[in-house]
Design a protein around this motif. Sequence first.
Motif, mmCIF file in Angstrom:
data_model
loop_
_atom_site.group_PDB
_atom_site.id
_atom_site.type_symbol
_atom_site.label_atom_id
_atom_site.label_comp_id
_atom_site.label_asym_id
_atom_site.label_seq_id
_atom_site.Cartn_x
_atom_site.Cartn_y
_atom_site.Cartn_z
ATOM 1 N N ILE A 1 -3.627 9.153 -6.959
ATOM 2 C CA ILE A 1 -3.485 9.189 -5.495
ATOM 3 C C ILE A 1 -4.250 8.036 -4.860
ATOM 4 C CG2 ILE A 1 -3.989 10.533 -3.408
ATOM 5 C CD1 ILE A 1 -3.572 13.072 -5.198
ATOM 6 N N LEU A 2 -5.462 7.804 -5.332
ATOM 7 C CA LEU A 2 -6.294 6.721 -4.813
ATOM 8 C C LEU A 2 -5.609 5.367 -4.965
ATOM 9 C CD1 LEU A 2 -9.054 5.722 -3.733
ATOM 10 C CD2 LEU A 2 -9.849 5.737 -6.089
ATOM 11 N N LYS A 3 -5.060 5.102 -6.139
ATOM 12 C CA LYS A 3 -4.353 3.834 -6.362
ATOM 13 C C LYS A 3 -3.134 3.728 -5.437
ATOM 14 C CE LYS A 3 -5.151 1.268 -9.515
ATOM 15 N NZ LYS A 3 -5.880 0.022 -9.596
ATOM 16 N N GLY A 4 -2.444 4.836 -5.236
ATOM 17 C CA GLY A 4 -1.297 4.847 -4.333
ATOM 18 C C GLY A 4 -1.692 4.600 -2.890
ATOM 19 N N LEU A 5 -2.794 5.204 -2.473
ATOM 20 C CA LEU A 5 -3.297 4.976 -1.110
ATOM 21 C C LEU A 5 -3.603 3.499 -0.903
ATOM 22 C CD1 LEU A 5 -5.765 7.996 -0.812
ATOM 23 C CD2 LEU A 5 -3.728 7.645 0.609
ATOM 24 N N LYS A 6 -4.313 2.938 -1.851
ATOM 25 C CA LYS A 6 -4.728 1.542 -1.743
ATOM 26 C C LYS A 6 -3.509 0.607 -1.709
ATOM 27 C CE LYS A 6 -8.363 -1.267 -2.255
ATOM 28 N NZ LYS A 6 -9.532 -1.312 -1.434
ATOM 29 N N SER A 7 -2.573 0.821 -2.633
ATOM 30 C CA SER A 7 -1.405 -0.071 -2.699
ATOM 31 C C SER A 7 -0.458 0.115 -1.510
ATOM 32 C CB SER A 7 -0.647 0.136 -4.013
ATOM 33 O OG SER A 7 -0.067 1.415 -4.063
ATOM 34 N N SER A 8 -0.543 1.267 -0.854
ATOM 35 C CA SER A 8 0.315 1.536 0.308
ATOM 36 C C SER A 8 -0.337 1.133 1.625
ATOM 37 C CB SER A 8 0.668 3.026 0.359
ATOM 38 O OG SER A 8 1.405 3.413 -0.772
ATOM 39 N N GLY A 9 -1.539 0.590 1.557
ATOM 40 C CA GLY A 9 -2.204 0.111 2.756
ATOM 41 C C GLY A 9 -3.042 1.142 3.492
ATOM 42 N N PHE A 10 -3.285 2.300 2.882
ATOM 43 C CA PHE A 10 -4.125 3.335 3.493
ATOM 44 C C PHE A 10 -5.576 3.123 3.041
ATOM 45 C CE2 PHE A 10 0.138 5.118 3.422
ATOM 46 C CZ PHE A 10 0.266 5.613 4.711
ATOM 47 N N THR A 11 -6.143 2.006 3.454
ATOM 48 C CA THR A 11 -7.466 1.583 2.998
ATOM 49 C C THR A 11 -8.565 2.552 3.408
ATOM 50 O OG1 THR A 11 -6.688 -0.686 3.179
ATOM 51 C CG2 THR A 11 -9.063 -0.369 2.968
#
Length: 145
Positions: free
Chosen positions: A74-84
Amino acid sequence: MGEKEHIQLITSNAGHLLFTGLPERVKKESIVKRIFEDDMMTPYGIRTLSSHSSKFNPCQYQSGSIWPNDNWIILKGLKSSGFTKEADLLRSHLIDAIITLKNPYEYYSVDVDDNIINPDNLINKPCSPQAWTVGAFLSILDDKF
């Protein structure tokens, strides 16, 4: 059991979609909003199952416990989706968990009052150290993650 009844549950699985990059932005926003609500997010990570569910039992294997490898996806997905902002918050919660537990458990549990439950009190004892947990935490601690 055996009745093949469809049950609607709120789980962390939807967060995995962020990692794939498949959902449209509006759907990603909806997923992020949902998994960051209080019944899913704890000060130590995202539960596998909503605390509002009748099936919720944080002391059981997949009924509301927190899995670091699941949270890493989930963390990697957040980061790659721009949810910094959200990624930074989840990262901070996961680091707090490893500091509090002092051990890389396969999974751990948090009660409805946001207290970590002693892993010795869980129904199924989590493995520790656990290889995928160690890998997840090394990635989480890496500044380039």
